[in-house]
Design an enzyme around this catalytic site. Structure first.
Site, PDB file in Angstrom:
ATOM      1  N   SER A  15      -3.373  72.076  42.272  1.00 11.93           N
ATOM      2  CA  SER A  15      -2.817  70.782  41.841  1.00 11.93           C
ATOM      3  C   SER A  15      -3.978  69.800  41.670  1.00 11.93           C
ATOM      4  O   SER A  15      -5.135  70.145  41.939  1.00 11.93           O
ATOM      5  CB  SER A  15      -1.812  70.282  42.875  1.00 11.93           C
ATOM      6  OG  SER A  15      -2.445  70.166  44.125  1.00 11.93           O
ATOM      7  N   ILE A  21      -4.320  63.091  32.704  1.00  9.47           N
ATOM      8  CA  ILE A  21      -5.451  62.556  31.927  1.00  9.47           C
ATOM      9  C   ILE A  21      -5.690  63.412  30.683  1.00  9.47           C
ATOM     10  O   ILE A  21      -6.007  62.891  29.605  1.00  9.47           O
ATOM     11  CB  ILE A  21      -6.734  62.505  32.799  1.00  9.47           C
ATOM     12  CG1 ILE A  21      -6.518  61.629  34.027  1.00  9.47           C
ATOM     13  CG2 ILE A  21      -7.940  62.018  31.988  1.00  9.47           C
ATOM     14  CD1 ILE A  21      -6.231  60.168  33.722  1.00  9.47           C
ATOM     15  N   ASP A  73       1.377  58.697  36.601  1.00 11.02           N
ATOM     16  CA  ASP A  73       0.808  59.198  35.341  1.00 11.02           C
ATOM     17  C   ASP A  73       1.277  58.370  34.139  1.00 11.02           C
ATOM     18  O   ASP A  73       0.563  58.256  33.144  1.00 11.02           O
ATOM     19  CB  ASP A  73       1.185  60.666  35.107  1.00 11.02           C
ATOM     20  CG  ASP A  73       0.161  61.610  35.747  1.00 11.02           C
ATOM     21  OD1 ASP A  73      -0.968  61.158  36.012  1.00 11.02           O
ATOM     22  OD2 ASP A  73       0.492  62.788  35.968  1.00 11.02           O
ATOM     23  N   LYS A 190     -16.066  81.447  38.182  1.00 16.52           N
ATOM     24  CA  LYS A 190     -15.134  82.572  38.296  1.00 16.52           C
ATOM     25  C   LYS A 190     -13.888  82.382  37.426  1.00 16.52           C
ATOM     26  O   LYS A 190     -13.258  81.319  37.459  1.00 16.52           O
ATOM     27  CB  LYS A 190     -14.711  82.723  39.780  1.00 16.52           C
ATOM     28  CG  LYS A 190     -15.858  83.141  40.684  1.00 16.52           C
ATOM     29  CD  LYS A 190     -16.496  84.369  40.150  1.00 16.52           C
ATOM     30  CE  LYS A 190     -16.997  85.355  41.107  1.00 16.52           C
ATOM     31  NZ  LYS A 190     -17.641  86.501  40.426  1.00 16.52           N
ATOM     32  N   CYS A 384       2.811  39.985  44.174  1.00 18.68           N
ATOM     33  CA  CYS A 384       4.106  40.300  44.780  1.00 18.68           C
ATOM     34  C   CYS A 384       4.098  39.962  46.272  1.00 18.68           C
ATOM     35  O   CYS A 384       4.113  38.792  46.607  1.00 18.68           O
ATOM     36  CB  CYS A 384       4.500  41.746  44.478  1.00 18.68           C
ATOM     37  SG  CYS A 384       6.285  41.963  44.526  1.00 18.68           S
ATOM     38  N   MET A 387       1.627  37.327  46.891  1.00 19.96           N
ATOM     39  CA  MET A 387       2.043  35.959  46.550  1.00 19.96           C
ATOM     40  C   MET A 387       2.925  35.403  47.665  1.00 19.96           C
ATOM     41  O   MET A 387       2.798  34.243  48.081  1.00 19.96           O
ATOM     42  CB  MET A 387       2.792  35.981  45.209  1.00 19.96           C
ATOM     43  CG  MET A 387       3.473  34.696  44.827  1.00 19.96           C
ATOM     44  SD  MET A 387       5.197  34.642  45.412  1.00 19.96           S
ATOM     45  CE  MET A 387       5.866  33.380  44.366  1.00 19.96           C
ATOM     46  N   HIS A 510       4.000  41.991  38.719  1.00 19.07           N
ATOM     47  CA  HIS A 510       2.868  42.924  38.814  1.00 19.07           C
ATOM     48  C   HIS A 510       2.082  42.969  37.497  1.00 19.07           C
ATOM     49  O   HIS A 510       2.396  43.793  36.636  1.00 19.07           O
ATOM     50  CB  HIS A 510       3.380  44.335  39.117  1.00 19.07           C
ATOM     51  CG  HIS A 510       3.990  44.480  40.471  1.00 19.07           C
ATOM     52  ND1 HIS A 510       3.315  45.046  41.536  1.00 19.07           N
ATOM     53  CD2 HIS A 510       5.204  44.121  40.948  1.00 19.07           C
ATOM     54  CE1 HIS A 510       4.090  45.037  42.597  1.00 19.07           C
ATOM     55  NE2 HIS A 510       5.254  44.483  42.267  1.00 19.07           N
ATOM     56  N   GLU A 512      -0.701  44.189  36.976  1.00 19.73           N
ATOM     57  CA  GLU A 512      -1.471  45.438  36.864  1.00 19.73           C
ATOM     58  C   GLU A 512      -0.768  46.509  36.026  1.00 19.73           C
ATOM     59  O   GLU A 512      -1.426  47.386  35.469  1.00 19.73           O
ATOM     60  CB  GLU A 512      -1.818  45.986  38.257  1.00 19.73           C
ATOM     61  CG  GLU A 512      -0.668  46.570  39.084  1.00 19.73           C
ATOM     62  CD  GLU A 512       0.119  45.551  39.881  1.00 19.73           C
ATOM     63  OE1 GLU A 512       0.095  44.359  39.523  1.00 19.73           O
ATOM     64  OE2 GLU A 512       0.800  45.949  40.854  1.00 19.73           O
TER      65      GLU A 512
HETATM   66  N1  GLN Z   1       8.394  43.486  49.968  1.00 17.72           N
HETATM   67  C1  GLN Z   1       8.420  42.424  49.035  1.00 17.72           C
HETATM   68  C2  GLN Z   1       9.772  42.285  48.342  1.00 17.72           C
HETATM   69  O1  GLN Z   1      10.558  43.206  48.326  1.00 17.72           O
HETATM   70  C3  GLN Z   1       7.308  42.561  48.003  1.00 17.72           C
HETATM   71  C4  GLN Z   1       7.443  43.761  47.138  1.00 17.72           C
HETATM   72  C5  GLN Z   1       6.165  44.151  46.417  1.00 17.72           C
HETATM   73  O2  GLN Z   1       5.074  43.731  46.816  1.00 17.72           O
HETATM   74  N2  GLN Z   1       6.275  44.980  45.397  1.00 17.72           N
HETATM   75  O3  GLN Z   1      10.068  41.258  47.805  1.00 17.72           O
END
Ligand code: GLN
Length: 539
Positions: A15, A21, A73, A190, A384, A387, A510, A512
């Site tokens: 694995s 990728i 992924d 190998k 999240c 914050m 998020h 990201e």
């Molecule tokens: N635990 C927090 C919530 O449910 C933040 C969740 C997170 O960081 N994705 O609001």
């Protein structure tokens, strides 16, 4: 007539060889030749989705625009292709069985005995073909999770074996990713494990068309000839995948090996142009010629496993390249941070990111990090839970609400500045029930985020149950913290900033998940830019 072509990617020997990728790199090359491509991941585990999994199991849970909680992924697919994925791009055994069982309960099988073959395999085939249905894609690449020979993946292998014949000649292709181990004592690469895994695949009725061989050393011509001979593939279909410095090198490595050409040839697809990788290579060029550097602290509680924060780490790579600055991310365990040691741990860093998360463990460490960043003018990004910690820290230390907390951590807190969302109060099931996916956020123009996004309304992806408690909004804003982004329909606080600080931003969403090579996320770009600018002043 639907002319969508299907490519199936299986893995053998071990694995973690990087099927995702390889699939994303091939997709990138085909996309760069002008084809429309999407990638799907089939996961053989019984969870309906990875949303209920601890990040230590399979790493980060990636969230799509349509609110699907998916395998990480899919993040690679989006980062490479710059094209959104959806629920249809990730299918698990749990989801397959769930829908077959629901059909059975509705009586849709008309009294038949419901079996793995044909009912489960039919459901798998439907899910694969669903993506190609309306001609949206020229090519659908389906990655089958796990390793060939696993009991769990057998129904998937059987389903794609059947599908090959149903699709007709030249409409599907099997790529098998395998490992060529190097035995240092013998000084040799190998091939035997690969021979065995190709044989295992054949026992299930599938002949690999292309072998992608993960290796630490170059494959010699002799070795390629041997692999072709023993594994029943053409020599040009033996593709070397040598360890790369960065995953972003893999498309070019696959281009050099001709993976896209052999795939097109076997699928009888014409392509007059060579892949246009101009934008991709510009990114790589910037990524490899960085002129300065910053060190950012990532404060989280799953830091033992790098995959837990995959999208955040990749976002920093994109933002670093955009700024032509190398971003060294130092992972700091929030459980080990205290008000006493925080200065030693984070004092020298150029920026701090407090990560998303769930539950009580490590939150006081996160709050200590926020306080340090806020009171020492260190650029800060809270995502999240990060914050929410920023709001709690401000409430406790600036507003003076001693014991302020989130009801997630302390149900009896005197000041629940973060509280369960109203819509969550009646929910008992844990799976797929958070506030998920893309939601709008209206931005205050005269703010950090206003200048970063250059737009009054944005769409970002979410995954949370708790929110900024509006009952405390006036008190917190009067003390100085600014709300600079809210959901236009519900008023839910999406973004907070601390105005007297050079760069302090907390976001409920998020960012990201939306950063790609072609579109580095502006919030990460702005964060790195500020961290770099201030780091130069320090020197
Ligand atoms: N635990 C927090 C919530 O449910 C933040 C969740 C997170 O960081 N994705 O609001």
């Amino acid at each position: 007539m639907n002319t969508t072509k299907y490519i199936f990617v299986t893995g053998g020997v071990s694995s973690s060889l990087g099927k995702g990728i390889i699939a994303a790199s091939l997709a990138k090359l085909l996309q760069a030749r002008g084809f429309t491509v999407t990638i799907q991941k089939l996961d053989p585990y019984i969870n309906v989705d990875p949303g209920t999994l601890n990040p230590y199991e399979h790493g980060e849970c990636y969230v799509t625009d349509d609110g699907a909680e998916t395998d990480l992924d899919l993040g690679h697919y989006e980062r490479f292709l710059n094209h959104p994925t959806s629920q249809a791009n990730n299918v698990t055994t749990g989801r397959i069985y769930q829908s077959v069982i629901e059909k059975e309960r509705r009586g849709e099988f008309l009294g038949k005995t419901v079996q793995v073959i044909p009912h489960i395999t039919n459901e798998i085939k439907e899910r694969i073909q669903h993506l190609g249905q309306d001609g949206r894609y020229d090519i659908v690449i389906t990655e089958i999770g796990g390793t060939v020979g696993d009991i769990e993946s057998l129904p998937y292998i059987e389903a794609v074996r059947q599908l090959k014949w149903e699709l007709g000649r030249h409409n599907s292709l099997f790529i098998h990713l395998t490992l060529i181990p190097y035995l240092a004592a013998a000084g040799e690469l190998k091939t035997k494990p690969t021979q065995h895994s190709v044989k295992t695949l054949m026992e299930s009725g599938i002949q690999a068309d292309v072998l992608v061989c993960r290796t630490e050393h170059e494959l010699s011509d002799d070795l390629r000839t041997k692999l072709a001979l023993f594994c029943n593939v053409e020599k040009e279909a033996v593709i070397q995948s040598i360890d790369a410095k960065t995953i972003y090198d893999v498309p070019n490595l696959m281009l050099d090996e001709g993976l896209d050409k052999i795939a097109l040839k076997k699928l009888r697809l014409e392509s007059s142009q060579e892949p246009n990788l101009t934008q991709w290579n510009e990114f790589l060029c910037r990524h490899k010629n960085l002129k300065g550097g910053v060190t950012i602290g990532l404060i989280g509680k799953y830091i033992e496993l790098q995959d837990s924060y995959k999208s955040i780490l990749e976002s920093f790579i994109h933002a670093g390249a955009a700024n032509e600055v190398s971003v060294e991310v130092v992972s700091i365990h929030s459980e080990h941070l205290t008000p006493e040691n925080v200065a030693d741990e984070v004092g020298a860093l150029d920026g701090l990111l407090v990560a998303p998360g769930f539950g009580e463990r490590g939150i006081e460490g996160k709050i200590a990090a926020v306080q340090y960043a806020r009171t020492h003018d260190i650029p800060f990004l809270g995502i999240c839970l990060g914050m929410q910690m920023a709001v709690i820290e401000y409430a406790r230390n600036v507003v003076g609400l001693k014991g302020a907390n989130s009801t997630e951590m302390d149900a009896k807190t005197p000041y629940p500045v973060i509280d369960l969302m109203e819509a969550q109060k009646s929910i008992t099931d844990k799976g797929g029930t958070m506030r998920l996916g893309s939601w709008a956020c209206k931005i205050v123009p005269d703010s950090i985020v206003g200048s970063i996004y250059q737009s009054e309304e944005i769409q970002e992806r979410h995954r949370h149950r708790y929110e900024f408690n509006d009952d405390y909004r006036t008190q917190i804003e009067d003390a100085g913290m600014r709300v600079t982004g809210v959901n236009p329909q519900t008023g839910l606080v999406e973004i907070v900033e601390v105005p007297e600080h050079p760069w302090f931003v907390g976001v409920q969403y998020h960012p990201e998940y939306k950063s790609t090579v072609a579109n580095p996320h502006p919030l990460f770009v702005g964060f790195v830019a500020k961290a770099y600018a201030l780091s130069k002043n320090k020197k």
